[in-house]
Design an enzyme around this catalytic site. Sequence first.
Site, PDB file in Angstrom:
ATOM      1  N   LEU A  35       6.196  35.145  22.300  1.00  0.00           N
ATOM      2  CA  LEU A  35       5.057  34.480  21.655  1.00  0.00           C
ATOM      3  C   LEU A  35       5.474  33.198  20.940  1.00  0.00           C
ATOM      4  CD1 LEU A  35       3.160  37.553  20.137  1.00  0.00           C
ATOM      5  CD2 LEU A  35       2.914  36.507  22.402  1.00  0.00           C
ATOM      6  N   HIS A  39       0.177  30.969  21.465  1.00  0.00           N
ATOM      7  CA  HIS A  39      -0.420  32.309  21.530  1.00  0.00           C
ATOM      8  C   HIS A  39      -1.155  32.633  20.225  1.00  0.00           C
ATOM      9  CE1 HIS A  39       2.939  33.128  24.551  1.00  0.00           C
ATOM     10  NE2 HIS A  39       1.839  33.453  25.219  1.00  0.00           N
ATOM     11  N   GLY A 150      -5.140  30.800  27.360  1.00  0.00           N
ATOM     12  CA  GLY A 150      -4.789  29.402  27.139  1.00  0.00           C
ATOM     13  C   GLY A 150      -5.150  28.561  28.360  1.00  0.00           C
ATOM     14  N   ASP A 153      -2.748  27.293  31.479  1.00  0.00           N
ATOM     15  CA  ASP A 153      -2.954  27.944  32.773  1.00  0.00           C
ATOM     16  C   ASP A 153      -4.439  27.802  33.105  1.00  0.00           C
ATOM     17  OD1 ASP A 153      -0.250  29.099  33.256  1.00  0.00           O
ATOM     18  OD2 ASP A 153      -0.684  30.056  31.355  1.00  0.00           O
TER      19      ASP A 153
HETATM   20  O1  PAF Z   1      -0.972  33.930  31.044  1.00  0.00           O
HETATM   21  C1  PAF Z   1      -0.240  34.936  30.986  1.00  0.00           C
HETATM   22  O2  PAF Z   1       0.625  35.082  30.111  1.00  0.00           O
HETATM   23  C2  PAF Z   1      -0.398  36.025  32.038  1.00  0.00           C
HETATM   24  O3  PAF Z   1      -0.677  35.491  33.282  1.00  0.00           O
HETATM   25  C3  PAF Z   1      -1.418  37.097  31.647  1.00  0.00           C
HETATM   26  C4  PAF Z   1      -2.821  36.529  31.553  1.00  0.00           C
HETATM   27  C5  PAF Z   1      -1.021  37.723  30.318  1.00  0.00           C
HETATM   28  C6  PAF Z   1      -1.446  38.202  32.710  1.00  0.00           C
HETATM   29  O4  PAF Z   1      -0.207  38.823  32.828  1.00  0.00           O
END
Ligand code: PAF
Length: 290
Positions: A35, A39, A150, A153
């Site tokens: 983290l 996050h 987030g 992605d």
């Molecule tokens: O973005 C991430 O960290 C991962 O793809 C997720 C959404 C936790 C799924 O494992």
Amino acid sequence: MTPTVLETPPAFREATDALRAEGHVVGLVPTMGALHPGHLALVAEARRRGATKVAVTIFVNPLQFDRADDLERYPRTFEADLAACAEVGVDLVFAPAPGSMYPEGFQTHVEVGELSRALEGAHRPGHFQGVTTVVTKLLLACGPCVAVFGRKDYQQWRILERMARDLGIPATIVGHPIVRERDGLAMSSRNRLLPPADRERALAIAAGLRAAGEAWERGERDAATLRQHVLTPVEVAFDRVDYVFLVDPETLRESEGPVDRGLLVVAGHLGPVRLIDNLELGVDPLPVTG
Ligand code: PAF
């Protein structure tokens, strides 16, 4: 206070059911751990969206890794993650072992169509099927919630939004703007895998996106020109570029000619580390700084 740690889907569901029975709105922040402040911004966003209790999930999902070495190298920092969760008042941490998510005989997968095939999907076979499968399981284990992801992605967020809508999953899917380091590097758990010289080279992405953003502010609307602002520095600094595109922020299809909004997306390799980033143009205010 240290959050309550749950290790199996039924135990997690029991805990969130109990919270909802008391009238709480549950926020869910799915993560793979390691983290960082990005996050923690998702935790704050869950509260802003009405969550009165927040659950963070920490699970390095083997299904979404297309390379065994990437899975092995992925940073795992559970004790520090738990301390970070405690610091921001997270209520529950769901940290299942792979065997409790994918027990012997597991053979069901969730797949979103066209949105999953572009960009990351074209470069990481099976990746999004792994993401949508695990997030479905996490959303089912959690029950009705506000789930925050987030927008670094970005494609993942769009796919998950589509999936929840298509399957009628009772979760509000929220995408939070990218959180950047002071020098512009988008926060990512993978950043800690970068040696200092590569971290310096990684800044080419932020520099290119910044240049494109400034050009946009000056009135540049041509897709190819905006793309070139990113491509030029990234091609110089990176060992390999997977893609730089200006796409439509909803369909993720490549845009051409003059655009009135867009999403610049970039993916490239520095040694064994693959980084992605993006910039929304004409869509949102400037990204959040951590
Ligand atoms: O973005 C991430 O960290 C991962 O793809 C997720 C959404 C936790 C799924 O494992």
